[in-house]
Design an enzyme around this catalytic site. Structure first.
Site, PDB file in Angstrom:
ATOM      1  N   ARG A 274      51.697  78.149  42.823  1.00  0.00           N
ATOM      2  CA  ARG A 274      52.868  77.555  43.503  1.00  0.00           C
ATOM      3  C   ARG A 274      54.037  77.489  42.526  1.00  0.00           C
ATOM      4  O   ARG A 274      54.031  76.663  41.606  1.00  0.00           O
ATOM      5  CB  ARG A 274      52.530  76.158  44.033  1.00  0.00           C
ATOM      6  CG  ARG A 274      53.721  75.503  44.716  1.00  0.00           C
ATOM      7  CD  ARG A 274      53.328  74.338  45.623  1.00  0.00           C
ATOM      8  NE  ARG A 274      52.960  73.124  44.927  1.00  0.00           N
ATOM      9  CZ  ARG A 274      52.789  71.946  45.525  1.00  0.00           C
ATOM     10  NH1 ARG A 274      52.959  71.825  46.841  1.00  0.00           N
ATOM     11  NH2 ARG A 274      52.449  70.880  44.821  1.00  0.00           N
TER      12      ARG A 274
ATOM     13  N   ASP B 197      51.975  62.314  42.644  1.00  0.00           N
ATOM     14  CA  ASP B 197      52.714  63.435  42.066  1.00  0.00           C
ATOM     15  C   ASP B 197      54.176  63.322  42.478  1.00  0.00           C
ATOM     16  O   ASP B 197      54.574  62.290  43.037  1.00  0.00           O
ATOM     17  CB  ASP B 197      52.079  64.782  42.445  1.00  0.00           C
ATOM     18  CG  ASP B 197      52.257  65.132  43.917  1.00  0.00           C
ATOM     19  OD1 ASP B 197      52.879  64.339  44.651  1.00  0.00           O
ATOM     20  OD2 ASP B 197      51.795  66.205  44.325  1.00  0.00           O
TER      21      ASP B 197
HETATM   22  C1  LIG Z   1      51.608  66.312  47.320  1.00  0.00           C
HETATM   23  C2  LIG Z   1      51.164  67.507  46.592  1.00  0.00           C
HETATM   24  O1  LIG Z   1      51.945  68.331  46.223  1.00  0.00           O
HETATM   25  S1  LIG Z   1      49.509  67.639  46.292  1.00  0.00           S
HETATM   26  C3  LIG Z   1      49.360  68.898  45.098  1.00  0.00           C
HETATM   27  C4  LIG Z   1      49.817  68.475  43.781  1.00  0.00           C
HETATM   28  N1  LIG Z   1      48.996  67.430  43.191  1.00  0.00           N
HETATM   29  C5  LIG Z   1      47.867  67.723  42.529  1.00  0.00           C
HETATM   30  O2  LIG Z   1      47.556  68.882  42.416  1.00  0.00           O
HETATM   31  C6  LIG Z   1      47.024  66.602  41.955  1.00  0.00           C
HETATM   32  C7  LIG Z   1      45.810  67.167  41.280  1.00  0.00           C
HETATM   33  N2  LIG Z   1      44.950  66.125  40.751  1.00  0.00           N
HETATM   34  C8  LIG Z   1      45.104  65.598  39.543  1.00  0.00           C
HETATM   35  O3  LIG Z   1      46.046  65.904  38.845  1.00  0.00           O
HETATM   36  C9  LIG Z   1      44.072  64.625  39.041  1.00  0.00           C
HETATM   37  O4  LIG Z   1      42.911  64.681  39.815  1.00  0.00           O
HETATM   38  C10 LIG Z   1      44.548  63.169  39.094  1.00  0.00           C
HETATM   39  C11 LIG Z   1      45.741  63.009  38.188  1.00  0.00           C
HETATM   40  C12 LIG Z   1      44.917  62.758  40.474  1.00  0.00           C
HETATM   41  C13 LIG Z   1      43.420  62.276  38.585  1.00  0.00           C
HETATM   42  O5  LIG Z   1      43.164  62.639  37.275  1.00  0.00           O
HETATM   43  P1  LIG Z   1      42.109  61.886  36.368  1.00  0.00           P
HETATM   44  O6  LIG Z   1      42.071  60.437  36.658  1.00  0.00           O
HETATM   45  O7  LIG Z   1      42.372  62.297  34.977  1.00  0.00           O
HETATM   46  O8  LIG Z   1      40.749  62.479  36.829  1.00  0.00           O
HETATM   47  P2  LIG Z   1      39.351  62.185  36.224  1.00  0.00           P
HETATM   48  O9  LIG Z   1      39.409  61.440  34.949  1.00  0.00           O
HETATM   49  O10 LIG Z   1      38.513  61.553  37.280  1.00  0.00           O
HETATM   50  O11 LIG Z   1      38.827  63.648  35.968  1.00  0.00           O
HETATM   51  C14 LIG Z   1      37.479  63.950  35.805  1.00  0.00           C
HETATM   52  C15 LIG Z   1      37.365  65.403  35.493  1.00  0.00           C
HETATM   53  O12 LIG Z   1      37.860  66.147  36.604  1.00  0.00           O
HETATM   54  C16 LIG Z   1      38.870  67.031  36.187  1.00  0.00           C
HETATM   55  N3  LIG Z   1      39.881  67.082  37.230  1.00  0.00           N
HETATM   56  C17 LIG Z   1      40.487  66.065  37.888  1.00  0.00           C
HETATM   57  N4  LIG Z   1      41.319  66.545  38.807  1.00  0.00           N
HETATM   58  C18 LIG Z   1      41.250  67.891  38.728  1.00  0.00           C
HETATM   59  C19 LIG Z   1      41.896  68.917  39.426  1.00  0.00           C
HETATM   60  N5  LIG Z   1      42.756  68.648  40.399  1.00  0.00           N
HETATM   61  N6  LIG Z   1      41.609  70.170  39.083  1.00  0.00           N
HETATM   62  C20 LIG Z   1      40.701  70.439  38.107  1.00  0.00           C
HETATM   63  N7  LIG Z   1      40.057  69.492  37.416  1.00  0.00           N
HETATM   64  C21 LIG Z   1      40.339  68.223  37.724  1.00  0.00           C
HETATM   65  C22 LIG Z   1      39.423  66.425  34.941  1.00  0.00           C
HETATM   66  O13 LIG Z   1      40.033  67.410  34.149  1.00  0.00           O
HETATM   67  C23 LIG Z   1      38.187  65.842  34.302  1.00  0.00           C
HETATM   68  O14 LIG Z   1      37.499  66.889  33.677  1.00  0.00           O
HETATM   69  P3  LIG Z   1      36.458  66.611  32.485  1.00  0.00           P
HETATM   70  O15 LIG Z   1      35.426  65.679  32.986  1.00  0.00           O
HETATM   71  O16 LIG Z   1      35.939  67.954  32.154  1.00  0.00           O
HETATM   72  O17 LIG Z   1      37.248  66.004  31.380  1.00  0.00           O
HETATM   73  O1  LIG Z   2      52.813  69.569  48.680  1.00  0.00           O
HETATM   74  C1  LIG Z   2      52.116  68.882  49.383  1.00  0.00           C
HETATM   75  C2  LIG Z   2      52.521  67.653  49.977  1.00  0.00           C
HETATM   76  O2  LIG Z   2      51.696  67.016  50.624  1.00  0.00           O
HETATM   77  O3  LIG Z   2      53.698  67.284  49.790  1.00  0.00           O
END
Ligand SMILES: CC(=O)SCCNC(=O)CCNC(=O)[C@H](O)C(C)(C)COP(=O)(O)OP(=O)(O)OC[C@H]1O[C@@H](n2cnc3c(N)ncnc32)[C@H](O)[C@@H]1OP(=O)(O)O
Ligand SMILES: O=CC(=O)O
Length: 866
Positions: A481, A767
């Site tokens: 994206r 986010d």
């Molecule tokens: C509205 C929108 O636009 S939605 C799309 C954009 N938003 C996103 O993509 C959010 C993606 N998610 C994240 O960034 C994270 O999950 C968060 C910030 C919400 C939470 O993060 P944290 O609290 O650090 O997660 P947590 O500590 O439980 O992570 C556990 C493990 O999962 C992994 N993990 C967590 N989320 C993700 C993810 N989305 N992708 C890959 N790995 C992940 C962490 O890297 C960690 O790995 P490790 O155990 O090897 O160290």
């Molecule tokens: O990009 C996704 C959203 O829910 O906003």
């Protein structure tokens, strides 16, 4: 400049007043040099070769000498076509450029950056330097290139002084008074101090004499004021050879004052100082901290240093100026060919993008004048006629669970290994678009596509790599994206303007990965993209043309790049058919970007007091406008033969509370079940821990079928009305809603400003999109003075100020004093408060905040404000 000269002579006299012979011999020597053209020609050649040899492109132009016809009295050299730097202001005015605008600022930064780089290299690396950078000797040429003239005054610093000076530069850059005092002694600068805080005063003196940076608000130093370090510390002896360095620094400072850029040459020169000391064996490469220092500076002590070269800038094509920090690691991304590709994209599409943004502004004016978004009668034929998008590529027919996340190295590996069918790698809402994040993100994706990505988590003694059997479909397919059309990339200038952020993201990723991706992931298709935040089909049309252009440029089949468009703005819901139509050869569906959609509802109706939202937590998919939007999206996509993707539930696993975790997972399951039943073909998960549940629910519903494109036609959604799509969400507005918005918004921004674009807050994923809801909702409630339910209290500026104060105190308690002090909470508060209380609603909070994370080279040079 005159002031700086005065300062130099004041310092000169103050040190040597007891012995005027110094001045006489100094002047005689310089005058003699000025009239020896043979010597001058040699110096010019020597410096010209040095700068060329040590850079891909010399930071300054040095005229070439016609050596065959040079004598002591005659000097013949190349004609340099430029204007004297003194006339820069006039030239800017003559060309009708705003002297305080971005273009002028960019040109000035370029000029000063080039000079600083050249002088740093000459003084610290070679010791042989042009010692007369007064404005008469500096020409500004085409493209803000700088030519350095008149090599009558050059200096050859003895090694001992060069290294002593390198040590002093590190002391100043590191703000290390002890090291500064030691360097003074090493340089033979003796003082007769009787003041109280001698070390500090010596350090101030070092800064005054050898750095260009002025204290905040100061435009001229007062070296002989009562407060000055020179007064407090008598300088007893000062090596004559160092005067040329002193003079050069003061002339550079004069230039910086003239150009309106307050910066520290010591900070800029740190890499050269390190290189000098390192080469002399005086600086050891010791462990991580030294490597970190090297990484954070512009020096190239790595591969490029093996042949003793110091490449300090990217090899750029004409018209491209990379302002982001130089890092040899980024060179693999910012290759000349890749930059040429991005520049051609920018040149081909910038006017289309500008026009589309103008149209957005016009539409905003209409909505602000009372209109609502609606279906466009002019495109009725697109909505009513039968047509289909190109067939879905087999590689991504099954997208039942997609994980999303920023382009961060470990997360990319975790996401690709997570068991999801797709990983949406995000340069947008989940990423803070700092130069470092963007460039490392591109490097990470290149390694991911190449299948070589690894991450060594030393602290946890764990090495991350991709699943072994990637051929067996165990690795998620990558969608990327890029940013939205509105965001600039202010670290890359093309033809004097910041590039369009998404064209940089797309261009660099596509250029480096299309071939490998199509071979290993896309089975002849791809790369795949997610396209955010569009408001109208004309914006989709630009993307379609970008794809066509890219396909043609690299010679791949037309229609093989594929993209899913996020429907996440209110106007776009009335354009879904039209968006698919424009992208029909490149489409692979639409997605319900629910969080941005809510944000857009407030933004679109910012002038409509009858559309005020309830608490953020109450605006869910059960509200009529949200449900209708998802239903219409499913019907539209399936009618056109592509995926209708669901969205993101905000809940994430809760580690330390099993009951709360169960409840959160329950909410996610409920949301996914609703989506599967409604006919969505897949959904988004924010966290790997949610994937099994999402998978299970979609698989239970769809069975072995890869999607529901054929089976869930949702014909009845055709009868949804405009009112269904716009209906104001119902619910209460509470003090807790206002408070939550405030502490979430501030904490999110604080994280964003320090480089993190998605964070867990109060057990939810936050986010840029979710934080925007907090911001615009506060703005809306303040603007209309809404009454908070059950209190009789109206939201106004005083109330909000109090809330901010109290929530800051709460944040400090929650995160702890130390983290609070070190974080960016103060700055975040400022931005968030400004945004919530602004008279008119800013289109995007991140545009404002972006000004705080743009760092141009040289560091501290003023970055153009957006
Ligand atoms: C509205 C929108 O636009 S939605 C799309 C954009 N938003 C996103 O993509 C959010 C993606 N998610 C994240 O960034 C994270 O999950 C968060 C910030 C919400 C939470 O993060 P944290 O609290 O650090 O997660 P947590 O500590 O439980 O992570 C556990 C493990 O999962 C992994 N993990 C967590 N989320 C993700 C993810 N989305 N992708 C890959 N790995 C992940 C962490 O890297 C960690 O790995 P490790 O155990 O090897 O160290
Ligand atoms: O990009 C996704 C959203 O829910 O906003």
């Amino acid at each position: 400049m005159a002031r700086e000269k005065t300062l130099f002579f004041q310092i000169f006299f103050s040190y040597h007043v007891t012995d005027p012979r110094y001045l006489v011999s100094f002047l005689m020597l310089q005058i003699g040099y000025e009239f020896d053209f043979k010597r001058e020609a040699d110096a010019m050649e020597r410096i010209g070769y040095f700068l060329k040899d040590n850079n891909k492109r010399s930071p300054v132009l040095v005229p070439r000498v016609r050596g065959d016809i040079v004598t002591r009295r005659v000097l013949v050299m190349e004609y340099m076509d430029g204007i004297p730097i003194m006339n820069l202001g006039d030239e800017i005015a003559k060309r009708g450029i705003n002297p305080r605008g971005k273009i002028a600022a960019a040109a000035k930064q370029n000029i000063l950056g080039s000079l600083t780089m050249a002088y740093g290299q000459m003084i610290l690396k070679s010791g042989f330097f042009h010692a007369d950078p007064h404005p008469g000797n500096i020409l500004v040429c085409k493209g803000s290139e700088v030519a350095l003239l008149d090599y009558g005054q050059v200096k050859d610093l003895p090694d001992a002084l060069r290294l002593g000076y390198a040590n002093l530069i590190l002391a100043i850059a590191d703000k290390d008074p002890k090291r500064a005092s030691e360097s003074f002694r090493e340089l033979g600068i003796d003082t007769l101090s009787h003041c109280e805080n001698e070390e500090q005063e010596m350090f101030r003196l070092a800064e005054t004499m050898f750095d260009t940076k002025l204290p905040p608000g100061v435009t001229m130093l007062q070296p002989f004021s009562e407060e000055s370090s020179i007064k407090k510390i008598a300088v007893q002896s000062f090596p004559e050879e160092l005067f040329s360095v002193l003079r050069t620094v003061h002339l550079l400072r004069g230039l910086s004052v003239g150009l309106g850029i307050n910066y520290s040459c010591a900070e800029q020169w740190r890499p050269f100082a390190e290189e000098a000391l390192y080469s002399a064996g005086r600086l050891k490469e010791e462990g991580d901290s030294f490597r970190e220092i090297r990484k954070s500076t512009a020096v190239n002590l790595g591969a490029g240093n093996r042949d003793n070269k110091m490449d300090m800038s990217y090899d750029v094509p004409d018209g491209v100026d990379v302002r982001g920090r130089y890092d040899p690691e980024f060179e693999g991304i910012l290759t000349r060919d890749a930059l040429q590709f991005v520049a051609d994209l920018q040149r081909g599409f910038r006017n289309h993008v500008k026009y589309a943004m103008d149209c957005r502004r016009e539409a905003k004016t209409r909505y602000n004048d009372g209109a609502s978004p609606r279906f466009d009668p002019a495109t009725l034929f697109i909505r009513e006629s039968e047509w289909s998008c190109a067939a879905v590529p087999p590689a991504v027919a099954d997208r039942r669970v997609e994980i999303t996340g920023p382009v961060e190295r470990k997360m990319i590996i975790n996401a690709l290994n997570s068991g999801a069918k797709v990983f949406m790698a995000d340069f947008e809402d989940a990423l803070s678009p700092s130069w470092e994040n963007l460039m490392r993100g591109q490097m990470n994706l290149k390694d991911a596509v190449g299948g070589t990505i690894t991450f060594d988590d030393r602290a946890r003694n764990r090495v991350y790599k991709l699943n072994e059997d990637k051929d067996k479909d165990k690795v998620a397919k990558l969608f990327v994206r890029p940013r939205g059309w509105h965001l600039p990339e202010s670290h890359v200038f093309i033809d004097g303007e910041p590039a369009t952020g998404c064209l940089v993201d797309f261009g660099l990723y596509f250029f480096h990965n299309y071939a490998t991706f199509r071979e290993t992931q896309g089975a002849g298709f791809g790369p795949f993209f997610y396209l955010p935040k569009m408001e109208h089909s004309r914006e989709a049309k630009i993307w379609n043309r970008v794809f066509e252009w890219a396909e043609k440029r690299v010679g791949i089949d037309e229609g093989t790049i594929r993209a899913t468009v996020l429907i996440e703005t209110l106007p776009a819901v009335f354009q879904m058919d039209e968006i698919l139509y424009e992208l029909r050869d490149h489409s692979v569906g639409l997605n319900c970007g629910r969080w941005d959609y809510i944000f857009s509802y407030v933004k679109t109706f910012q002038n409509h007091p009858d559309r005020i939202l309830p608490d953020r937590g109450l605006v869910g998919m059960n509200q009529q406008f949200m449900k209708s939007y998802s239903d219409l999206l499913i019907r539209t996509c399936h009618r056109r033969g592509v995926h209708a993707m669901g969205g993101m539930a905000a809940q994430i696993p809760i580690k330390d509370d099993p009951e709360a975790n169960k409840a959160a997972l329950g909410l996610v399951r409920k949301d996914k079940l609703r989506e599967a039943k409604a006919g969505h073909d897949g959904t988004w998960a924010a966290h790997p821990g949610l994937i099994p549940a999402c998978n299970e629910i979609f698989t239970a519903h769809m069975g072995e079928a890869p999607n529901q494109i054929q089976s869930a036609t949702r014909e009845e959604a055709a009868s949804l009305t405009v009112e269904d799509l716009l209906q104001r969400p119902s619910g209460v507005r509470t003090m807790e809603g206002l408070r939550l918005n405030t502490r979430v918004g501030i904490q999110y921004l604080a994280a964003w400003l320090t480089g993190t674009g998605s964070v867990p807050l109060y057990n939810l994923m936050e986010d840029a999109a979710t934080a925007e809801i907090s911001r615009v909702q506060n703005w809306q409630w303040l603007r209309y003075g809404v009454e908070l339910d059950g209190t009789g209290v109206r939201v106004n500026a005083d109330l909000f100020r109090g809330v901010v104060e109290e929530e800051m105190a709460r944040i400090e308690r929650e995160v702890g004093k130390e983290r609070f002090r070190k974080g960016m909470y103060g700055e975040a508060r400022k931005i968030f408060t400004r945004q919530c209380t602004a008279r008119s609603l800013d289109d995007f909070m991140t545009l404002d905040a972006y000004n705080s994370i743009v760092v141009h080279y040289p560091r501290d040079a003023t970055s153009p404000k957006l």
